[in-house]
Design an enzyme around this catalytic site. Structure first.
Site, mmCIF file in Angstrom:
data_model
loop_
_atom_site.group_PDB
_atom_site.id
_atom_site.type_symbol
_atom_site.label_atom_id
_atom_site.label_comp_id
_atom_site.label_asym_id
_atom_site.label_seq_id
_atom_site.Cartn_x
_atom_site.Cartn_y
_atom_site.Cartn_z
ATOM 1 N N THR A 1 -57.980 32.557 -4.916
ATOM 2 C CA THR A 1 -57.211 32.041 -3.833
ATOM 3 C C THR A 1 -56.804 30.478 -3.787
ATOM 4 O O THR A 1 -57.728 29.731 -4.259
ATOM 5 C CB THR A 1 -57.688 32.529 -2.424
ATOM 6 O OG1 THR A 1 -59.052 31.735 -2.187
ATOM 7 C CG2 THR A 1 -57.747 33.876 -2.248
ATOM 8 N N LYS B 1 -49.031 25.572 19.526
ATOM 9 C CA LYS B 1 -49.200 25.835 20.676
ATOM 10 C C LYS B 1 -48.842 24.843 21.855
ATOM 11 O O LYS B 1 -49.377 23.886 21.896
ATOM 12 C CB LYS B 1 -50.336 26.468 20.858
ATOM 13 C CG LYS B 1 -50.692 27.443 22.171
ATOM 14 C CD LYS B 1 -51.960 28.344 22.495
ATOM 15 C CE LYS B 1 -51.657 29.093 23.511
ATOM 16 N NZ LYS B 1 -52.854 29.971 23.439
ATOM 17 N N GLU C 1 -54.885 38.556 -2.369
ATOM 18 C CA GLU C 1 -55.668 39.666 -2.118
ATOM 19 C C GLU C 1 -54.935 40.746 -1.919
ATOM 20 O O GLU C 1 -55.448 42.146 -1.941
ATOM 21 C CB GLU C 1 -56.158 39.522 -0.330
ATOM 22 C CG GLU C 1 -57.223 38.378 -0.492
ATOM 23 C CD GLU C 1 -56.611 37.034 -0.119
ATOM 24 O OE1 GLU C 1 -57.416 36.010 0.148
ATOM 25 O OE2 GLU C 1 -55.591 36.677 -0.434
ATOM 26 N N TRP D 1 -46.011 29.611 22.204
ATOM 27 C CA TRP D 1 -45.932 29.308 20.807
ATOM 28 C C TRP D 1 -44.606 28.964 20.337
ATOM 29 O O TRP D 1 -43.634 29.427 20.775
ATOM 30 C CB TRP D 1 -46.415 30.963 20.171
ATOM 31 C CG TRP D 1 -47.915 31.116 20.350
ATOM 32 C CD1 TRP D 1 -48.342 32.156 21.291
ATOM 33 C CD2 TRP D 1 -49.118 30.559 19.796
ATOM 34 N NE1 TRP D 1 -49.842 32.066 21.165
ATOM 35 C CE2 TRP D 1 -50.133 31.156 20.224
ATOM 36 C CE3 TRP D 1 -49.314 29.520 18.954
ATOM 37 C CZ2 TRP D 1 -51.488 30.877 19.906
ATOM 38 C CZ3 TRP D 1 -50.574 29.071 18.510
ATOM 39 C CH2 TRP D 1 -51.674 30.015 19.122
#
Length: 542
Positions: free
Chosen positions: A185, A440, A330, A445
């Site tokens: 990754t 935030k 993944e 949000w």
């Protein structure tokens, strides 16, 4: 009672055998590191992969050994892939754009026995070689070169090696759950983590890619995978290409817009795959040269969200459909792709664009769900409006990271992606943001992706990133980091005014910072972590 059907394990070697037998004369066009072009075909790729399989055996490589590659998309790299995995070894693709310290960690963590590399990366090999604990052989994928030999005296050359060996090689048969390839990754905190794919997962993933409702790859296509083979196996396209026997155009190191436009026009590319930053370069080059990229029927965009303005340019100026896709290392990586259903055909162009802006729906083989913010196993409504944590499961999804005994899954067997998203009743996915990139503000949000996409619609902006900056009253507020197009005259007031009729007033960025460049990861994604470190306190000082 069992069925009475023949059983054959799903192995990667079966795909290259199929391509070599039934698509032998289909071209593989490859740009080399010296920018010369090699034209080969699936028959020769199959034969050379068998030669290199004999090479690996002669070097003492054994079932399960990790064989690393640090190389561009080219024919030698492709041949080596099938030789490695087909022989029962693990093809470990390494991203050369990582820091040297990360490269050393990855190679030692994987316990690589052999490293194959393109000449381009000779300085990198020379720098890290003394720190590698397990590597026994270094093989240069370019033609023999005295300068390479001088810097790495024990180097061997791919062309020399395969010339010494026969193309007669019987692919071994083994359990389809045997490991086939390893990718690490990028963009994570701490050291990269390895994802170990199996033959079974790779073959099933290839079927998933080829389906019409997915990337719709067939023998009629001429495919240009701009996404590097070291980025989640070029999204699995070299395997899918062999499965269907399509023509491949491998761009090597030529990833700039001018080079890509030339390859598309010269070789009549019908489908190309890459990240948005690559496509921006292609659009700029095509507009400057006047080419209409007439052969290009669709381009696949992944890695990060595709700005609506970019989709419109591809459609309106180049008559090219943009297919949004989503996935992760993944997930092999295909998680979703955006294709229409029959009921969408009557929609207006603008309504279709809104569907195209989603990341699409999952193919058979994977399933998605959205859970509440506490990352529990509680699934929330699929209404296209309620957002939560995106989780995935399926035939080509990770179970645990390489070398880690503990599961990477939730208690009930799903992988939490770290993305915040919605799903509608048809399964169309719309990613709001990475959870770590959400802003935030005063308890509400704000999506950085949404603000970035709007900024990219401004005719004077070439690239844009939105980050959360610390604010003394609202905790966090959005700040826009933008690159102007060449010679563009653009002020902060103009761009903030551009947002006025597009989002609620409280979502408009507090500040605009114009820069010459935005840091990118090795896979072409914007490094917002670096931007937050540099500009995260800018509102405290103003």
């Amino acid at each position: 009672m069992l069925g009475n059907m023949m059983f054959q394990p799903l192995l990667i070697s079966s795909m290259i055998e199929h391509a070599g037998r039934y698509h032998s004369d289909t071209l593989i066009i490859s740009k080399n590191t010296d920018l010369s072009i090699t034209e080969t075909n699936w028959g020769k790729v199959r034969n050379n992969s068998k030669r290199f399989a004999n090479v690996l055996n002669s070097l003492g490589a054994k079932l399960g050994d990790r064989i690393a590659t640090i190389a561009w998309n080219n024919h030698r790299h492709l041949e080596s892939w099938y030789a490695i995995s087909g022989s029962g070894m693990v093809c470990h693709t390494i991203n050369p754009r990582l820091f040297p310290e990360q490269l050393v960690f990855i190679i030692n963590d994987a316990n690589d026995k052999v490293i194959l590399f393109d000449k381009t990366f000779l300085p990198l090999i020379k720098a890290v070689k003394p720190m590698l604990k397990s590597v026994e052989h270094f093989i240069c994928l370019d033609a023999p070169d005295a300068a390479v030999k001088e810097q790495v005296p024990d180097v061997q050359f791919y062309d020399d090696l395969i010339a010494q060996h026969s193309e007669q090689f019987a692919w071994p048969e083994f359990d389809e759950l045997t490991a086939s390839s390893l990718c690490y990754t990028s963009g994570t905190t701490g050291n990269p983590k390895g994802v170990l794919y199996s033959h079974r997962s790779t073959v099933l993933h290839s079927y998933g890619i080829c389906m019409p409702d997915s990337l719709n790859i067939s023998a009629r296509d001429i495919m240009l995978p701009v996404v590097p083979m070291f980025h989640v196996n070029a999204w699995g396209t070299p395997y899918a290409a062999a499965m269907v026997g399509c023509t491949m155009v491998l761009p090597g190191p030529g990833l700039d817009g001018v080079s890509l436009a030339n390859m598309i026009d010269t070789y009549k590319v019908s489908v190309a795959l890459g990240v948005p930053t690559i496509w921006q370069g292609l659009i700029n080059a095509a507009q400057q040269s006047g080419t209409k990229l007439e052969s290009l029927k669709r381009n696949v965009v992944g890695g990060s969200a595709c700005p609506p303005a970019m989709m419109k340019v591809f459609k309106e100026q180049f008559d090219c459909e943009t297919i949004h896709a989503w996935g992760m290392t993944e997930t092999s990586p295909l998680g979703t792709s955006c294709q229409f259903k029959a009921k969408h055909q009557h929609l207006s162009d603008e309504e279709k664009l809104q569907i195209r802006l989603s990341q699409g729906r999952p193919p058979f083989g994977v399933d998605l769900r959205i859970t509440d913010e506490e990352k529990s196993t509680h699934e929330i409504e699929r209404d296209g409006k309620t957002s939560g944590n995106l989780q995935i499961k399926g035939h080509w999804i990770i179970q645990n990271y390489f070398g880690k005994a503990e599961s990477a899954l939730t208690a009930d067997g799903w992988f939490d992606t770290g993305d915040i998203a919605t799903l509608n009743e048809d399964g169309y996915l719309k990613i709001s943001d990475r959870s770590k990139d959400l802003i935030k503000s005063g308890g509400e949000w704000i999506s950085s992706v949404e603000l970035e996409n709007m900024a990219m619609g401004h005719p004077k902006i070439a690239m844009a990133a939105v980050i959360a900056a610390i604010h003394p009253k609202w905790d966090e507020r959005p700040v826009l980091i933008a690159i102007k197009k060449p010679d563009a005259d653009l002020s902060e007031i103009e761009i903030l005014g551009y947002y006025a009729d597009k989002v609620a007033k409280w979502q408009i960025p507090d500040k605009v910072i114009f820069v010459d460049s935005i840091p990118l990861s090795g896979t072409g994604k914007m490094l917002k972590k670096d931007l937050r470190e540099q500009y995260g306190n800018v509102l405290l000082n103003s």
